[in-house]
Motif scaffolding. Structure first.
Motif, PDB file in Angstrom:
ATOM      1  N   VAL A  68       1.441  16.705 -29.604  1.00 16.64           N
ATOM      2  CA  VAL A  68       2.527  15.877 -30.136  1.00 16.64           C
ATOM      3  C   VAL A  68       3.709  16.129 -29.217  1.00 16.64           C
ATOM      4  CG1 VAL A  68       3.986  15.345 -32.122  1.00 16.64           C
ATOM      5  CG2 VAL A  68       1.655  16.193 -32.484  1.00 16.64           C
ATOM      6  N   LEU A  69       4.172  15.078 -28.570  1.00 16.99           N
ATOM      7  CA  LEU A  69       5.193  15.221 -27.540  1.00 16.99           C
ATOM      8  C   LEU A  69       6.260  14.152 -27.727  1.00 16.99           C
ATOM      9  CD1 LEU A  69       6.162  16.455 -24.828  1.00 16.99           C
ATOM     10  CD2 LEU A  69       4.463  15.033 -23.683  1.00 16.99           C
ATOM     11  N   VAL A  70       7.503  14.611 -27.869  1.00 15.69           N
ATOM     12  CA  VAL A  70       8.649  13.719 -28.017  1.00 15.69           C
ATOM     13  C   VAL A  70       9.526  13.916 -26.791  1.00 15.69           C
ATOM     14  CG1 VAL A  70      10.630  13.096 -29.443  1.00 15.69           C
ATOM     15  CG2 VAL A  70       8.544  13.974 -30.532  1.00 15.69           C
ATOM     16  N   SER A  71       9.675  12.836 -26.010  1.00 15.05           N
ATOM     17  CA  SER A  71      10.372  12.970 -24.741  1.00 15.05           C
ATOM     18  C   SER A  71      11.095  11.681 -24.368  1.00 15.05           C
ATOM     19  CB  SER A  71       9.366  13.316 -23.642  1.00 15.05           C
ATOM     20  OG  SER A  71       9.978  13.322 -22.373  1.00 15.05           O
ATOM     21  N   ASP A  72      12.223  11.844 -23.701  1.00 15.71           N
ATOM     22  CA  ASP A  72      12.937  10.691 -23.153  1.00 15.71           C
ATOM     23  C   ASP A  72      12.129  10.016 -22.050  1.00 15.71           C
ATOM     24  OD1 ASP A  72      15.073  11.204 -24.865  1.00 15.71           O
ATOM     25  OD2 ASP A  72      16.205  12.330 -23.354  1.00 15.71           O
ATOM     26  N   HIS A  73      11.142  10.706 -21.496  1.00 13.62           N
ATOM     27  CA  HIS A  73      10.286  10.133 -20.454  1.00 13.62           C
ATOM     28  C   HIS A  73       9.482   8.949 -20.976  1.00 13.62           C
ATOM     29  CE1 HIS A  73      10.485  13.307 -17.181  1.00 13.62           C
ATOM     30  NE2 HIS A  73      11.194  13.838 -18.157  1.00 13.62           N
ATOM     31  N   PHE A  74       9.395   8.804 -22.299  1.00 10.80           N
ATOM     32  CA  PHE A  74       8.617   7.724 -22.886  1.00 10.80           C
ATOM     33  C   PHE A  74       9.468   6.505 -23.247  1.00 10.80           C
ATOM     34  CE2 PHE A  74       5.940  11.460 -24.424  1.00 10.80           C
ATOM     35  CZ  PHE A  74       5.163  11.446 -23.284  1.00 10.80           C
ATOM     36  N   ASP A  75      10.780   6.591 -23.048  1.00  6.71           N
ATOM     37  CA  ASP A  75      11.650   5.437 -23.315  1.00  6.71           C
ATOM     38  C   ASP A  75      11.201   4.247 -22.478  1.00  6.71           C
ATOM     39  OD1 ASP A  75      13.226   6.799 -25.145  1.00  6.71           O
ATOM     40  OD2 ASP A  75      14.822   7.246 -23.711  1.00  6.71           O
ATOM     41  N   GLY A  76      11.024   3.108 -23.130  1.00  2.03           N
ATOM     42  CA  GLY A  76      10.676   1.885 -22.424  1.00  2.03           C
ATOM     43  C   GLY A  76       9.220   1.760 -22.026  1.00  2.03           C
ATOM     44  N   LEU A  77       8.396   2.744 -22.341  1.00  2.70           N
ATOM     45  CA  LEU A  77       6.973   2.689 -21.997  1.00  2.70           C
ATOM     46  C   LEU A  77       6.147   2.293 -23.212  1.00  2.70           C
ATOM     47  CD1 LEU A  77       6.459   5.948 -19.887  1.00  2.70           C
ATOM     48  CD2 LEU A  77       6.855   3.628 -19.061  1.00  2.70           C
ATOM     49  N   THR A  78       5.098   1.509 -22.981  1.00  4.68           N
ATOM     50  CA  THR A  78       4.160   1.186 -24.051  1.00  4.68           C
ATOM     51  C   THR A  78       3.351   2.433 -24.408  1.00  4.68           C
ATOM     52  OG1 THR A  78       2.364   0.583 -22.554  1.00  4.68           O
ATOM     53  CG2 THR A  78       3.929  -1.187 -23.180  1.00  4.68           C
ATOM     54  N   LYS A  89       0.294   8.296 -18.512  1.00 10.07           N
ATOM     55  CA  LYS A  89       1.179   9.270 -17.862  1.00 10.07           C
ATOM     56  C   LYS A  89       0.728  10.702 -18.167  1.00 10.07           C
ATOM     57  CE  LYS A  89       6.087   9.838 -17.106  1.00 10.07           C
ATOM     58  NZ  LYS A  89       6.962   8.823 -16.579  1.00 10.07           N
ATOM     59  N   VAL A  90       0.414  10.977 -19.420  1.00 10.24           N
ATOM     60  CA  VAL A  90      -0.017  12.320 -19.807  1.00 10.24           C
ATOM     61  C   VAL A  90      -1.417  12.607 -19.262  1.00 10.24           C
ATOM     62  CG1 VAL A  90      -0.568  13.834 -21.758  1.00 10.24           C
ATOM     63  CG2 VAL A  90       1.491  12.412 -21.821  1.00 10.24           C
ATOM     64  N   TYR A  91      -2.322  11.631 -19.362  1.00  8.14           N
ATOM     65  CA  TYR A  91      -3.666  11.832 -18.819  1.00  8.14           C
ATOM     66  C   TYR A  91      -3.630  12.076 -17.312  1.00  8.14           C
ATOM     67  CZ  TYR A  91      -6.274  10.734 -23.080  1.00  8.14           C
ATOM     68  OH  TYR A  91      -6.807  10.769 -24.334  1.00  8.14           O
ATOM     69  N   GLN A  92      -2.787  11.358 -16.590  1.00  5.17           N
ATOM     70  CA  GLN A  92      -2.666  11.597 -15.143  1.00  5.17           C
ATOM     71  C   GLN A  92      -2.135  12.995 -14.868  1.00  5.17           C
ATOM     72  OE1 GLN A  92      -0.260   8.289 -13.890  1.00  5.17           O
ATOM     73  NE2 GLN A  92      -2.013   6.927 -13.639  1.00  5.17           N
ATOM     74  N   PHE A  93      -1.156  13.414 -15.657  1.00  6.34           N
ATOM     75  CA  PHE A  93      -0.584  14.741 -15.468  1.00  6.34           C
ATOM     76  C   PHE A  93      -1.626  15.833 -15.732  1.00  6.34           C
ATOM     77  CE2 PHE A  93       1.712  18.458 -17.214  1.00  6.34           C
ATOM     78  CZ  PHE A  93       2.391  18.818 -16.065  1.00  6.34           C
ATOM     79  N   LEU A  94      -2.504  15.611 -16.705  1.00  6.01           N
ATOM     80  CA  LEU A  94      -3.506  16.611 -17.081  1.00  6.01           C
ATOM     81  C   LEU A  94      -4.895  16.300 -16.511  1.00  6.01           C
ATOM     82  CD1 LEU A  94      -2.451  17.171 -20.811  1.00  6.01           C
ATOM     83  CD2 LEU A  94      -1.906  18.595 -18.821  1.00  6.01           C
ATOM     84  N   TYR A 122       5.945  10.111 -28.514  1.00  3.82           N
ATOM     85  CA  TYR A 122       7.069   9.367 -29.065  1.00  3.82           C
ATOM     86  C   TYR A 122       8.314   9.555 -28.215  1.00  3.82           C
ATOM     87  CZ  TYR A 122       4.048  10.167 -33.139  1.00  3.82           C
ATOM     88  OH  TYR A 122       2.980  10.262 -33.995  1.00  3.82           O
ATOM     89  N   ASN A 123       9.209   8.568 -28.283  1.00  4.35           N
ATOM     90  CA  ASN A 123      10.558   8.813 -27.786  1.00  4.35           C
ATOM     91  C   ASN A 123      11.370   9.348 -28.960  1.00  4.35           C
ATOM     92  OD1 ASN A 123      11.707   6.615 -29.257  1.00  4.35           O
ATOM     93  ND2 ASN A 123      11.251   5.204 -27.594  1.00  4.35           N
ATOM     94  N   LYS A 124      12.577   9.765 -28.720  1.00  3.18           N
ATOM     95  CA  LYS A 124      13.372  10.437 -29.752  1.00  3.18           C
ATOM     96  C   LYS A 124      13.639   9.537 -30.960  1.00  3.18           C
ATOM     97  CE  LYS A 124      17.306  13.515 -30.272  1.00  3.18           C
ATOM     98  NZ  LYS A 124      18.474  14.103 -29.615  1.00  3.18           N
ATOM     99  N   ALA A 125      13.962   8.258 -30.728  1.00  9.25           N
ATOM    100  CA  ALA A 125      14.254   7.334 -31.833  1.00  9.25           C
ATOM    101  C   ALA A 125      13.022   7.116 -32.711  1.00  9.25           C
ATOM    102  CB  ALA A 125      14.771   6.013 -31.284  1.00  9.25           C
ATOM    103  N   GLU A 126      11.851   6.963 -32.100  1.00 11.85           N
ATOM    104  CA  GLU A 126      10.611   6.778 -32.865  1.00 11.85           C
ATOM    105  C   GLU A 126      10.304   8.018 -33.707  1.00 11.85           C
ATOM    106  OE1 GLU A 126       8.305   3.962 -29.616  1.00 11.85           O
ATOM    107  OE2 GLU A 126       8.123   6.143 -29.485  1.00 11.85           O
ATOM    108  N   TRP A 127      10.501   9.167 -33.120  1.00  5.94           N
ATOM    109  CA  TRP A 127      10.254  10.440 -33.800  1.00  5.94           C
ATOM    110  C   TRP A 127      11.152  10.569 -35.027  1.00  5.94           C
ATOM    111  CZ3 TRP A 127       6.817  13.954 -34.478  1.00  5.94           C
ATOM    112  CH2 TRP A 127       7.129  15.275 -34.796  1.00  5.94           C
ATOM    113  N   GLN A 128      12.413  10.255 -34.865  1.00  3.70           N
ATOM    114  CA  GLN A 128      13.355  10.334 -35.979  1.00  3.70           C
ATOM    115  C   GLN A 128      13.040   9.294 -37.044  1.00  3.70           C
ATOM    116  OE1 GLN A 128      17.005  10.081 -33.712  1.00  3.70           O
ATOM    117  NE2 GLN A 128      17.195  12.306 -33.590  1.00  3.70           N
ATOM    118  N   ALA A 129      12.613   8.103 -36.636  1.00  4.02           N
ATOM    119  CA  ALA A 129      12.292   7.026 -37.574  1.00  4.02           C
ATOM    120  C   ALA A 129      11.098   7.370 -38.462  1.00  4.02           C
ATOM    121  CB  ALA A 129      12.030   5.728 -36.825  1.00  4.02           C
TER     122      ALA A 129
END
Length: 103
Positions: A42-52, A59-64, A80-87
């Motif tokens: 479970v990862l909440v990051s600004d890196h996911f803003d604007g990404l489907t 992105k995560v699969y490529q990294f790992l 999730y991005n931060k807004a989705e996580w909070q929602a």
């Protein structure tokens, strides 16, 4: 360092998360692939803003990618991005047992 600790360290460095939870779920699976084969992330990051969702997973699969070629059989990703996580009240789903486990 356990594989779980290694994943936490690497994902933290790469994605600078607001929240990160890595759980070794290998014991919930009957695949016989070993003790470090199935993880929930479970990862909440600004890196996911604007990404489907698909782009986030890629992105995560490529990294790992190397980990997936060398022992990790499955990743349950909740990204999730931060807004989705909070929602969603900063909660994530429980994982079901694999067929054949606990039966």
């Amino acid at each position: 360092m356990s594989k779980q600790q290694e994943l936490i360290a690497r994902l933290s460095q790469e994605f600078v998360p607001h929240f990160l939870h890595v759980e070794n779920e290998s014991h919930m699976h009957s695949s016989g692939r070993g003790t470090d084969s199935h993880f929930k992330v479970v990862l909440v990051s600004d890196h996911f803003d604007g990404l489907t969702k698909v782009a986030r997973h890629r992105k995560v699969y490529q990294f790992l990618a190397e980990d997936l070629q060398n022992g990790i059989h499955a990743l349950a990703l909740h990204l999730y991005n931060k807004a989705e996580w909070q929602a969603q009240d900063e909660t994530f789903p429980n994982s079901p047992n694999c067929l054949g486990v606990g039966q």
